[in-house]
Enzyme design. Sequence first.
Site, PDB file in Angstrom:
ATOM      1  N   ASP B  10      34.952  37.239  35.054  1.00  0.00           N
ATOM      2  CA  ASP B  10      34.388  38.342  35.391  1.00  0.00           C
ATOM      3  C   ASP B  10      34.074  39.269  34.217  1.00  0.00           C
ATOM      4  O   ASP B  10      33.841  38.694  33.047  1.00  0.00           O
ATOM      5  CB  ASP B  10      35.186  39.143  36.431  1.00  0.00           C
ATOM      6  CG  ASP B  10      36.435  39.313  35.961  1.00  0.00           C
ATOM      7  OD1 ASP B  10      36.796  39.571  34.809  1.00  0.00           O
ATOM      8  OD2 ASP B  10      37.183  39.592  37.019  1.00  0.00           O
ATOM      9  N   SER B  11      33.954  40.560  34.051  1.00  0.00           N
ATOM     10  CA  SER B  11      33.583  41.382  32.988  1.00  0.00           C
ATOM     11  C   SER B  11      34.803  41.182  31.791  1.00  0.00           C
ATOM     12  O   SER B  11      34.244  41.215  30.757  1.00  0.00           O
ATOM     13  CB  SER B  11      33.486  42.919  33.244  1.00  0.00           C
ATOM     14  OG  SER B  11      34.635  43.343  34.098  1.00  0.00           O
ATOM     15  N   ILE B  12      35.818  41.183  32.214  1.00  0.00           N
ATOM     16  CA  ILE B  12      36.984  40.957  31.193  1.00  0.00           C
ATOM     17  C   ILE B  12      36.485  39.461  30.428  1.00  0.00           C
ATOM     18  O   ILE B  12      36.874  39.749  29.060  1.00  0.00           O
ATOM     19  CB  ILE B  12      38.246  40.818  31.542  1.00  0.00           C
ATOM     20  CG1 ILE B  12      38.589  42.173  32.548  1.00  0.00           C
ATOM     21  CG2 ILE B  12      39.523  40.409  30.584  1.00  0.00           C
ATOM     22  CD1 ILE B  12      39.847  42.196  33.355  1.00  0.00           C
ATOM     23  N   GLU B  15      33.013  40.422  28.188  1.00  0.00           N
ATOM     24  CA  GLU B  15      33.275  41.422  27.271  1.00  0.00           C
ATOM     25  C   GLU B  15      34.188  40.752  26.025  1.00  0.00           C
ATOM     26  O   GLU B  15      34.442  41.246  25.215  1.00  0.00           O
ATOM     27  CB  GLU B  15      34.227  42.430  27.626  1.00  0.00           C
ATOM     28  CG  GLU B  15      33.208  43.356  28.405  1.00  0.00           C
ATOM     29  CD  GLU B  15      34.039  44.778  28.982  1.00  0.00           C
ATOM     30  OE1 GLU B  15      35.383  44.866  28.573  1.00  0.00           O
ATOM     31  OE2 GLU B  15      33.492  45.632  29.653  1.00  0.00           O
ATOM     32  N   HIS B 194      40.034  47.333  31.935  1.00  0.00           N
ATOM     33  CA  HIS B 194      39.410  46.498  30.867  1.00  0.00           C
ATOM     34  C   HIS B 194      40.425  46.700  29.686  1.00  0.00           C
ATOM     35  O   HIS B 194      41.273  47.286  29.578  1.00  0.00           O
ATOM     36  CB  HIS B 194      38.077  46.757  30.457  1.00  0.00           C
ATOM     37  CG  HIS B 194      36.926  46.804  31.721  1.00  0.00           C
ATOM     38  ND1 HIS B 194      36.844  47.574  32.668  1.00  0.00           N
ATOM     39  CD2 HIS B 194      36.606  45.616  32.129  1.00  0.00           C
ATOM     40  CE1 HIS B 194      36.208  47.029  33.434  1.00  0.00           C
ATOM     41  NE2 HIS B 194      35.572  45.833  33.175  1.00  0.00           N
TER      42      HIS B 194
END
Lengths: 245, 245
Positions: B10-12, B15, B194
């Site tokens: 996912d976003s982790i 990024e 995050h």
Amino acid sequence: MRGNIVLFGDSITEESFRSGGWGASLANIFSRKADVLCRGYDGYNTRWALFLLHHLFPLVLDSPTKPPIATTIFFGANDAALPGGFRERHHVPVQEYKDNLRKIVTHLKECSPTMLIVLITPPPIDEERRLEYARATYGEEAMKLADRTNESAGVYAKGCVEVAGEMGIPSINIWSKMQETDGWQKKYLSDGLHLTALGNAVVFEQIVRVFKEARLHPEEMPYDFPHHSEIDADNPDMAFQLKCA
Amino acid sequence: MRGNIVLFGDSITEESFRSGGWGASLANIFSRKADVLCRGYDGYNTRWALFLLHHLFPLVLDSPTKPPIATTIFFGANDAALPGGFRERHHVPVQEYKDNLRKIVTHLKECSPTMLIVLITPPPIDEERRLEYARATYGEEAMKLADRTNESAGVYAKGCVEVAGEMGIPSINIWSKMQETDGWQKKYLSDGLHLTALGNAVVFEQIVRVFKEARLHPEEMPYDFPHHSEIDADNPDMAFQLKCA
């Protein structure tokens, strides 16, 4: 599915995924849009780079994979090592350097006529730091002659920009650009040659600028799959039917 | 020529190529040995990830490209969003989360029986920071219920480790690992979910540890082409004949 952006060069490219590195920064802004692949080879000059060319960039007929959408070519720092200096074995005369760049660009154009090819000049040299570095690494022996001079790097930078002009492709004169800023020696260079975090930021900004001028804008490229906000939680297949057909 | 290491999450994961990010750090240590490809999708849960599975990891028969040599699967932070909270649409019940992870792992094993597959649990949650973040982003409305709790993230972390055990693959319990350090809330998390640079470093170290336990050691992998010190400047083709045949 997504295209590749290849970073072809020497140690300044090989190190570009360190913290704050220009390669990692490119990968970050092209996230979900293109893969940024590092093809950096510490110590390589353009003469040695030619041996890799057909392996790294096979002609489409020879390869199941698509050619890159963009490639940066960032050599010259080793070619410009001085004959007679302690990095002499890396030296390539400037005429041969220019000719090797022409061969690399010609091959990439054969791989793909639409590939964005960007030539990057070697960075400037802080000779004082190079001597300090040489003394620390190789002792007093190394002190007799600097491995690189800023003047010589400038000759190669000029040659690189000339080749880009001849061949109708964009170039980044990082040698000139960095020297526009006072204190560039310590601000942008960690050992008189390789880049600090700020030096990496300059390279990154210049590449993004040139990419945008050539209409390679990450903001304008589609995501590879639906953004999560486009997914209806009660009916997720709809968003994926549209984007993954 | 070289293999791929794919970071799926996912976003982790999306990024992870920011400055100091764990993805960029992996790319750096595998430089000239493997390509690290980011397949991170902000906001995605395992239910939505299943739609991507066959696109991102085609079976060998369907694809001209080789499957990855290793893949990290790092989901759960969105699955664990609370039902009734302002991230409800991302919620997936823990039993379905576990079942989705099983499907992902089973598919990757079909792609390649030798692929190293590593499951990573969601990170811990700093609920206080999540509420601050929600208030700043969505106003007082968002304050009625937290989007995520640490307890719920822990349930998903436990489920993730259980699936890895069942399926005989390594896992990283980043939820537990981070909480071993005093002040983990601010040290490792930037917005309660995050990762900070230090949080990225923990994930990076844990992946390197698990990779090494599975004998995926960058130091022990060959360079893709000769190191410059192996090249005889007077006779460079010799080194390349050996390594590029």
